[in-house]
Design a protein around this motif. Sequence first.
Motif, PDB file in Angstrom:
ATOM      1  N   ASN A 149       0.806  -1.215   0.000  1.00  0.00           N
ATOM      2  CA  ASN A 149       0.000   0.000   0.000  1.00  0.00           C
ATOM      3  C   ASN A 149       0.845   1.274   0.000  1.00  0.00           C
ATOM      4  O   ASN A 149       0.298   2.377   0.024  1.00  0.00           O
ATOM      5  N   VAL A 150       2.160   1.119   0.016  1.00  0.00           N
ATOM      6  CA  VAL A 150       3.062   2.270   0.005  1.00  0.00           C
ATOM      7  C   VAL A 150       3.461   2.555  -1.439  1.00  0.00           C
ATOM      8  O   VAL A 150       3.944   1.680  -2.150  1.00  0.00           O
ATOM      9  N   ASN A 151       3.249   3.801  -1.869  1.00  0.00           N
ATOM     10  CA  ASN A 151       3.398   4.137  -3.287  1.00  0.00           C
ATOM     11  C   ASN A 151       4.785   4.602  -3.701  1.00  0.00           C
ATOM     12  O   ASN A 151       5.084   4.690  -4.888  1.00  0.00           O
ATOM     13  N   SER A 152       5.652   4.942  -2.728  1.00  0.00           N
ATOM     14  CA  SER A 152       6.967   5.459  -3.092  1.00  0.00           C
ATOM     15  C   SER A 152       7.898   5.403  -1.893  1.00  0.00           C
ATOM     16  O   SER A 152       7.467   5.221  -0.753  1.00  0.00           O
ATOM     17  N   ASP A 153       9.195   5.595  -2.153  1.00  0.00           N
ATOM     18  CA  ASP A 153      10.175   5.661  -1.067  1.00  0.00           C
ATOM     19  C   ASP A 153       9.890   6.863  -0.164  1.00  0.00           C
ATOM     20  O   ASP A 153      10.104   6.804   1.049  1.00  0.00           O
ATOM     21  N   PHE A 154       9.410   7.947  -0.772  1.00  0.00           N
ATOM     22  CA  PHE A 154       9.086   9.149   0.005  1.00  0.00           C
ATOM     23  C   PHE A 154       7.949   8.866   0.989  1.00  0.00           C
ATOM     24  O   PHE A 154       7.999   9.263   2.158  1.00  0.00           O
ATOM     25  N   MET A 155       6.945   8.141   0.527  1.00  0.00           N
ATOM     26  CA  MET A 155       5.836   7.779   1.407  1.00  0.00           C
ATOM     27  C   MET A 155       6.304   6.835   2.508  1.00  0.00           C
ATOM     28  O   MET A 155       5.845   6.928   3.663  1.00  0.00           O
ATOM     29  N   LEU A 156       7.239   5.956   2.181  1.00  0.00           N
ATOM     30  CA  LEU A 156       7.790   5.043   3.182  1.00  0.00           C
ATOM     31  C   LEU A 156       8.499   5.826   4.280  1.00  0.00           C
ATOM     32  O   LEU A 156       8.369   5.508   5.473  1.00  0.00           O
ATOM     33  N   ARG A 157       9.214   6.864   3.904  1.00  0.00           N
ATOM     34  CA  ARG A 157       9.890   7.714   4.892  1.00  0.00           C
ATOM     35  C   ARG A 157       8.883   8.426   5.785  1.00  0.00           C
ATOM     36  O   ARG A 157       9.059   8.531   6.994  1.00  0.00           O
ATOM     37  N   ASN A 158       7.788   8.894   5.183  1.00  0.00           N
ATOM     38  CA  ASN A 158       6.764   9.579   5.978  1.00  0.00           C
ATOM     39  C   ASN A 158       6.093   8.631   6.958  1.00  0.00           C
ATOM     40  O   ASN A 158       5.711   9.028   8.064  1.00  0.00           O
ATOM     41  N   VAL A 159       5.931   7.383   6.541  1.00  0.00           N
ATOM     42  CA  VAL A 159       5.367   6.384   7.450  1.00  0.00           C
ATOM     43  C   VAL A 159       6.267   6.228   8.672  1.00  0.00           C
ATOM     44  O   VAL A 159       5.801   6.190   9.809  1.00  0.00           O
ATOM     45  N   LEU A 160       7.568   6.152   8.422  1.00  0.00           N
ATOM     46  CA  LEU A 160       8.520   5.999   9.525  1.00  0.00           C
ATOM     47  C   LEU A 160       8.464   7.190  10.469  1.00  0.00           C
ATOM     48  O   LEU A 160       8.521   7.022  11.699  1.00  0.00           O
ATOM     49  N   MET A 161       8.327   8.375   9.920  1.00  0.00           N
ATOM     50  CA  MET A 161       8.281   9.576  10.750  1.00  0.00           C
ATOM     51  C   MET A 161       7.016   9.621  11.610  1.00  0.00           C
ATOM     52  O   MET A 161       6.983  10.294  12.641  1.00  0.00           O
ATOM     53  N   GLY A 162       5.967   8.910  11.197  1.00  0.00           N
ATOM     54  CA  GLY A 162       4.719   8.929  11.948  1.00  0.00           C
ATOM     55  C   GLY A 162       4.619   7.887  13.044  1.00  0.00           C
ATOM     56  O   GLY A 162       3.620   7.819  13.766  1.00  0.00           O
ATOM     57  N   ILE A 163       5.653   7.061  13.173  1.00  0.00           N
ATOM     58  CA  ILE A 163       5.631   6.005  14.185  1.00  0.00           C
ATOM     59  C   ILE A 163       6.126   6.551  15.519  1.00  0.00           C
ATOM     60  O   ILE A 163       7.159   7.221  15.586  1.00  0.00           O
ATOM     61  N   LYS A 164       5.421   6.270  16.574  1.00  0.00           N
ATOM     62  CA  LYS A 164       5.788   6.763  17.901  1.00  0.00           C
ATOM     63  C   LYS A 164       6.936   5.950  18.483  1.00  0.00           C
ATOM     64  O   LYS A 164       7.260   4.862  18.020  1.00  0.00           O
ATOM     65  N   ASN A 165       7.539   6.505  19.533  1.00  0.00           N
ATOM     66  CA  ASN A 165       8.540   5.763  20.281  1.00  0.00           C
ATOM     67  C   ASN A 165       7.881   4.613  21.041  1.00  0.00           C
ATOM     68  O   ASN A 165       6.667   4.570  21.189  1.00  0.00           O
ATOM     69  N   ARG A 166       8.702   3.687  21.515  1.00  0.00           N
ATOM     70  CA  ARG A 166       8.211   2.511  22.242  1.00  0.00           C
ATOM     71  C   ARG A 166       7.150   1.780  21.415  1.00  0.00           C
ATOM     72  O   ARG A 166       6.003   1.621  21.808  1.00  0.00           O
ATOM     73  N   SER A 167       7.586   1.360  20.239  1.00  0.00           N
ATOM     74  CA  SER A 167       6.648   0.702  19.325  1.00  0.00           C
ATOM     75  C   SER A 167       7.337  -0.450  18.593  1.00  0.00           C
ATOM     76  O   SER A 167       8.558  -0.506  18.482  1.00  0.00           O
ATOM     77  N   VAL A 168       6.497  -1.364  18.114  1.00  0.00           N
ATOM     78  CA  VAL A 168       6.950  -2.483  17.290  1.00  0.00           C
ATOM     79  C   VAL A 168       6.383  -2.276  15.893  1.00  0.00           C
ATOM     80  O   VAL A 168       5.166  -2.185  15.721  1.00  0.00           O
ATOM     81  N   LEU A 169       7.255  -2.174  14.909  1.00  0.00           N
ATOM     82  CA  LEU A 169       6.834  -2.085  13.516  1.00  0.00           C
ATOM     83  C   LEU A 169       7.006  -3.456  12.889  1.00  0.00           C
ATOM     84  O   LEU A 169       8.111  -4.000  12.856  1.00  0.00           O
ATOM     85  N   VAL A 170       5.932  -4.033  12.398  1.00  0.00           N
ATOM     86  CA  VAL A 170       5.997  -5.379  11.822  1.00  0.00           C
ATOM     87  C   VAL A 170       5.667  -5.327  10.337  1.00  0.00           C
ATOM     88  O   VAL A 170       4.722  -4.670   9.918  1.00  0.00           O
ATOM     89  N   ILE A 171       6.491  -5.990   9.550  1.00  0.00           N
ATOM     90  CA  ILE A 171       6.270  -6.151   8.115  1.00  0.00           C
ATOM     91  C   ILE A 171       6.205  -7.648   7.858  1.00  0.00           C
ATOM     92  O   ILE A 171       7.227  -8.338   7.873  1.00  0.00           O
ATOM     93  N   GLU A 172       5.003  -8.159   7.628  1.00  0.00           N
ATOM     94  CA  GLU A 172       4.819  -9.595   7.477  1.00  0.00           C
ATOM     95  C   GLU A 172       5.018 -10.018   6.024  1.00  0.00           C
ATOM     96  O   GLU A 172       4.709  -9.282   5.094  1.00  0.00           O
ATOM     97  N   ASP A 173       5.510 -11.232   5.865  1.00  0.00           N
ATOM     98  CA  ASP A 173       5.728 -11.838   4.535  1.00  0.00           C
ATOM     99  C   ASP A 173       6.497 -10.888   3.627  1.00  0.00           C
ATOM    100  O   ASP A 173       6.064 -10.571   2.523  1.00  0.00           O
TER     101      ASP A 173
END
Length: 279
Positions: free
Chosen positions: A66-90
Amino acid sequence: MEPAAKKALMDDLDLFVKRREYFKRVGRAWKRGYLLYGPPGTGKSSLVAAVANYLKFDIYDLQLSNVNSDFMLRNVLMGIKNRSVLVIEDIDCSIALPDRSIPANSARPKQDPKITLSGLLNFIDGMWSSCGDERIIIFTTNHKDRLDPALLRPGRMDMHIHMSYLTMNGFKTLASTYLEINHQHWRFREIEELLGSVEATPAEVAEELMRTCDADACLRGLVNFLKDKKRKRTIVESGEDASPGAETTDGDDTTPGVELIPKAKKIKTNGLQDVFCHK
């Protein structure tokens, strides 16, 4: 999980959350990467939830398709809070990344144009990954060998955890959890022998243990299930045809008043699991 592997993971998590000043002193981002790999149904997604529960972290489930570009991927990372688990399945089938083992002058299959391998690597371990503290990134895959070696190196996936087929130690944990059996049941010896000769996932065994509240009936059904898997494997290895009439159970495994679910229905219980594994 095997007790030794479980302890190693918990010790690694405990050390990670205690090292704020250490990461600050050495000048590294306060993050940790894990790779969970193994066949479907071995508990990879369940382990992700267990890690988040253990640390009391939030979970972010990232669907790379669902991520359309590397730029969008960076924005996703910036929106993640501290003390969190980011999971990318399969991760191996979420997007089509280039196979760098193929020579540059060879014909390569068409790749996904939305996210580049460089963009994904920078997302995991680049400059922007340093914008945040106390983060854990977990990748899951059924096929570790399909991943680019650059994704697997320390700093990106620091700890690789193999989620294997069920062992006797794992079965005892399931028996305690689902059936509240905390002692050596007389069927355990037979189950141990069968688990040593067939490949059964924790998901398959847990399904058998949930069929009824009668512990003896559940274990009897599990023995029949494992024997059936062993019989089918033998047929495949010998090259014989599997006939419906060949499915049999031991005579002492039928008890008046206990209705066992037909094997034809048992085979269908993994359908929902397959949907989750290939969403």
